[in-house]
Design a protein around this motif. Sequence first.
Motif, PDB file in Angstrom:
ATOM      1  N   PHE A 186      61.661 -15.519  -7.004  1.00  0.00           N
ATOM      2  CA  PHE A 186      60.269 -15.112  -7.165  1.00  0.00           C
ATOM      3  C   PHE A 186      60.225 -13.721  -7.772  1.00  0.00           C
ATOM      4  N   PRO A 187      59.220 -13.437  -8.602  1.00  0.00           N
ATOM      5  CA  PRO A 187      59.052 -12.064  -9.085  1.00  0.00           C
ATOM      6  C   PRO A 187      58.534 -11.194  -7.937  1.00  0.00           C
ATOM      7  N   VAL A 188      59.206 -10.086  -7.692  1.00  0.00           N
ATOM      8  CA  VAL A 188      58.825  -9.190  -6.597  1.00  0.00           C
ATOM      9  C   VAL A 188      58.919  -7.742  -7.070  1.00  0.00           C
ATOM     10  N   THR A 189      58.252  -6.881  -6.331  1.00  0.00           N
ATOM     11  CA  THR A 189      58.428  -5.440  -6.497  1.00  0.00           C
ATOM     12  C   THR A 189      58.712  -4.877  -5.112  1.00  0.00           C
ATOM     13  N   ARG A 197      64.031 -12.554  -7.185  1.00  0.00           N
ATOM     14  CA  ARG A 197      64.998 -12.839  -6.127  1.00  0.00           C
ATOM     15  C   ARG A 197      64.483 -13.957  -5.249  1.00  0.00           C
ATOM     16  N   GLN A 198      65.394 -14.534  -4.488  1.00  0.00           N
ATOM     17  CA  GLN A 198      64.986 -15.495  -3.475  1.00  0.00           C
ATOM     18  C   GLN A 198      64.303 -14.719  -2.351  1.00  0.00           C
ATOM     19  N   ILE A 199      63.358 -15.374  -1.684  1.00  0.00           N
ATOM     20  CA  ILE A 199      62.642 -14.715  -0.597  1.00  0.00           C
ATOM     21  C   ILE A 199      62.894 -15.452   0.708  1.00  0.00           C
ATOM     22  N   VAL A 200      62.817 -14.714   1.810  1.00  0.00           N
ATOM     23  CA  VAL A 200      63.010 -15.277   3.149  1.00  0.00           C
ATOM     24  C   VAL A 200      61.719 -15.071   3.928  1.00  0.00           C
ATOM     25  N   THR A 211      57.937  -5.004   0.267  1.00  0.00           N
ATOM     26  CA  THR A 211      58.026  -5.859  -0.915  1.00  0.00           C
ATOM     27  C   THR A 211      56.729  -6.608  -1.150  1.00  0.00           C
ATOM     28  N   PHE A 212      56.331  -6.664  -2.426  1.00  0.00           N
ATOM     29  CA  PHE A 212      55.182  -7.445  -2.864  1.00  0.00           C
ATOM     30  C   PHE A 212      55.692  -8.625  -3.685  1.00  0.00           C
ATOM     31  N   ILE A 213      55.145  -9.802  -3.423  1.00  0.00           N
ATOM     32  CA  ILE A 213      55.525 -11.019  -4.138  1.00  0.00           C
ATOM     33  C   ILE A 213      54.438 -11.311  -5.161  1.00  0.00           C
ATOM     34  N   HIS A 214      54.843 -11.552  -6.402  1.00  0.00           N
ATOM     35  CA  HIS A 214      53.893 -11.774  -7.494  1.00  0.00           C
ATOM     36  C   HIS A 214      53.884 -13.255  -7.877  1.00  0.00           C
ATOM     37  N   ALA A 215      53.334 -14.061  -6.987  1.00  0.00           N
ATOM     38  CA  ALA A 215      53.243 -15.509  -7.207  1.00  0.00           C
ATOM     39  C   ALA A 215      52.026 -16.031  -6.452  1.00  0.00           C
ATOM     40  N   PRO A 216      51.496 -17.177  -6.876  1.00  0.00           N
ATOM     41  CA  PRO A 216      50.348 -17.752  -6.162  1.00  0.00           C
ATOM     42  C   PRO A 216      50.705 -18.127  -4.728  1.00  0.00           C
ATOM     43  N   VAL A 217      49.741 -18.004  -3.840  1.00  0.00           N
ATOM     44  CA  VAL A 217      49.951 -18.299  -2.420  1.00  0.00           C
ATOM     45  C   VAL A 217      50.476 -19.722  -2.229  1.00  0.00           C
TER      46      VAL A 217
END
Length: 138
Positions: free
Chosen positions: A101-104, A122-125, A71-77
Amino acid sequence: MALIGPRPSLLLSLALLAASLALASGFPCLLKRHVFRRNHVDFPQTQAPNANTYCNERMKAVKLCKETAHTFIHAPVRIIDSVCKKGTLVQPDLVKSQDSFPVTTCVYLPASGSYIGKSYSRQIVLRCSYGHATYYQE
């Protein structure tokens, strides 16, 4: 009053040793943070005509070919790292985001040797160290 004899060099040696140990102990955290960012953060998102093309290109770019799912997260660090402080503890070492968060997510298909991708929110862990994300829980 100046110290006489070998004491100044002894103090300098001890100070340098302490500084070296302090720097060395933080290195694994810095390395994990760097690997996490390289492997999971893609912001701004790399442009591709569709999610499948995106996955095939990104997985080659980060040299994670043939990984079952990624999974890649598309948000600022800084926003991703804020999960470490504001998230909900779900296991002793894992934190779940409150926001989506926007993810692929890329899934490898061995029969075709390529990835299929799905983009969504989706929420991320995450696992965190010193307030920074170091691991993404698929």
